[in-house]
Design a protein around this motif. Structure first.
Motif, PDB file in Angstrom:
ATOM      1  N   GLN A  80       1.893  -0.543   1.741  1.00  0.00           N
ATOM      2  CA  GLN A  80       0.383  -0.337   2.672  1.00  0.00           C
ATOM      3  C   GLN A  80      -0.113   0.711   1.418  1.00  0.00           C
ATOM      4  O   GLN A  80      -1.122   0.685   1.887  1.00  0.00           O
ATOM      5  N   LYS A  81       0.657   0.997   0.513  1.00  0.00           N
ATOM      6  CA  LYS A  81      -0.253   2.073  -0.728  1.00  0.00           C
ATOM      7  C   LYS A  81      -1.049   1.230  -1.534  1.00  0.00           C
ATOM      8  O   LYS A  81      -0.694   0.902  -2.049  1.00  0.00           O
ATOM      9  N   LYS A  82      -2.782   1.102  -1.180  1.00  0.00           N
ATOM     10  CA  LYS A  82      -3.753   0.769  -2.438  1.00  0.00           C
ATOM     11  C   LYS A  82      -4.760   1.507  -1.963  1.00  0.00           C
ATOM     12  O   LYS A  82      -5.300   1.706  -0.401  1.00  0.00           O
ATOM     13  N   VAL A 126      -7.958  10.775   0.238  1.00  0.00           N
ATOM     14  CA  VAL A 126      -8.324  10.360   1.528  1.00  0.00           C
ATOM     15  C   VAL A 126      -9.810  10.624   1.957  1.00  0.00           C
ATOM     16  O   VAL A 126     -10.167  11.638   2.246  1.00  0.00           O
ATOM     17  N   ASN A 176      -5.919   5.054   2.178  1.00  0.00           N
ATOM     18  CA  ASN A 176      -5.325   4.692   0.907  1.00  0.00           C
ATOM     19  C   ASN A 176      -4.537   4.270   1.448  1.00  0.00           C
ATOM     20  O   ASN A 176      -3.546   3.924   0.696  1.00  0.00           O
ATOM     21  N   CYS A 177      -4.174   3.735   2.913  1.00  0.00           N
ATOM     22  CA  CYS A 177      -2.868   3.036   3.460  1.00  0.00           C
ATOM     23  C   CYS A 177      -3.840   1.592   3.954  1.00  0.00           C
ATOM     24  O   CYS A 177      -4.386   1.458   5.613  1.00  0.00           O
ATOM     25  N   GLY A 199       4.192   8.966   7.201  1.00  0.00           N
ATOM     26  CA  GLY A 199       3.461   9.085   6.034  1.00  0.00           C
ATOM     27  C   GLY A 199       2.815   7.394   5.681  1.00  0.00           C
ATOM     28  O   GLY A 199       3.602   6.697   6.405  1.00  0.00           O
ATOM     29  N   CYS A 200       2.429   6.936   4.801  1.00  0.00           N
ATOM     30  CA  CYS A 200       2.145   5.056   4.308  1.00  0.00           C
ATOM     31  C   CYS A 200       3.297   4.899   3.478  1.00  0.00           C
ATOM     32  O   CYS A 200       4.061   5.283   3.437  1.00  0.00           O
ATOM     33  N   ALA A 225       5.098   2.548   1.790  1.00  0.00           N
ATOM     34  CA  ALA A 225       5.664   2.168  -0.483  1.00  0.00           C
ATOM     35  C   ALA A 225       4.171   1.341   0.000  1.00  0.00           C
ATOM     36  O   ALA A 225       3.066   0.570  -1.302  1.00  0.00           O
TER      37      ALA A 225
END
Length: 162
Positions: A39-41, A134, A115-116, A34-35, A37
């Protein structure tokens, strides 16, 4: 018979190693990388205008669920096989009205998600849940063909986005 008891340190260590090894032999497919944490935005990545490159998209099966007693009007439940050649691109697309689940059966592919801020690497055995939050595109940066199985609930049958 083993030359140690389960009460010994060595015995407990080997027993634990055997349990872990045995459990991993029967593990289910992993949820994909996953992305990170940090880098999640929201809106971390802008849409890009790319065309499909080196992608074969084959519908394996589909069910018109609006005609079945599922109470899912206006949807087509389908299973597809996508084959992405080295250097191949699955262009930018949204899952705003088309949830999907992807299973990577062969190879390694990179996802660039809205979202990443960081690219996300997916490998054979990974499962990716594609949700309404997404939009993304994918690229095969490797030298081997990537094969994905995709199950989605298609709303617009004229939608030719991947």
């Amino acid at each position: 018979m083993l030359p140690f008891t389960s009460n010994s340190r060595l015995g407990r260590g080997l027993l634990l190693a055997a349990v872990v090894a045995g459990a991993s032999a029967f593990a289910l497919p992993a949820l994909a990388g996953g992305c990170p944490a940090d880098q999640k935005k929201p809106n971390a990545r802008e849409a890009v205008d790319l065309k499909p490159v080196g992608v074969t998209d084959t519908v394996i099966a589909s069910i018109d669920v609006s005609k079945a007693p599922f109470n899912i009007d206006g949807r087509n439940f389908r299973m597809r096989k996508l084959t992405i050649e080295p250097g191949g691109i699955v262009p930018w697309h949204s899952h705003a009205d088309r949830p999907a689940i992807i299973y990577i059966t062969e190879g390694e592919i990179v996802e660039y998600a809205s979202n990443c801020a960081a690219p996300i690497v997916h490998k054979a055995g990974d499962v990716v849940a594609e949700t309404p939050d997404v939009s993304h595109w994918w690229k095969n940066l490797g030298d081997k063909t990537v094969v994905l199985l995709s199950a989605d609930l298609l709303k617009d049958t004229s939608d030719h986005n991947m």
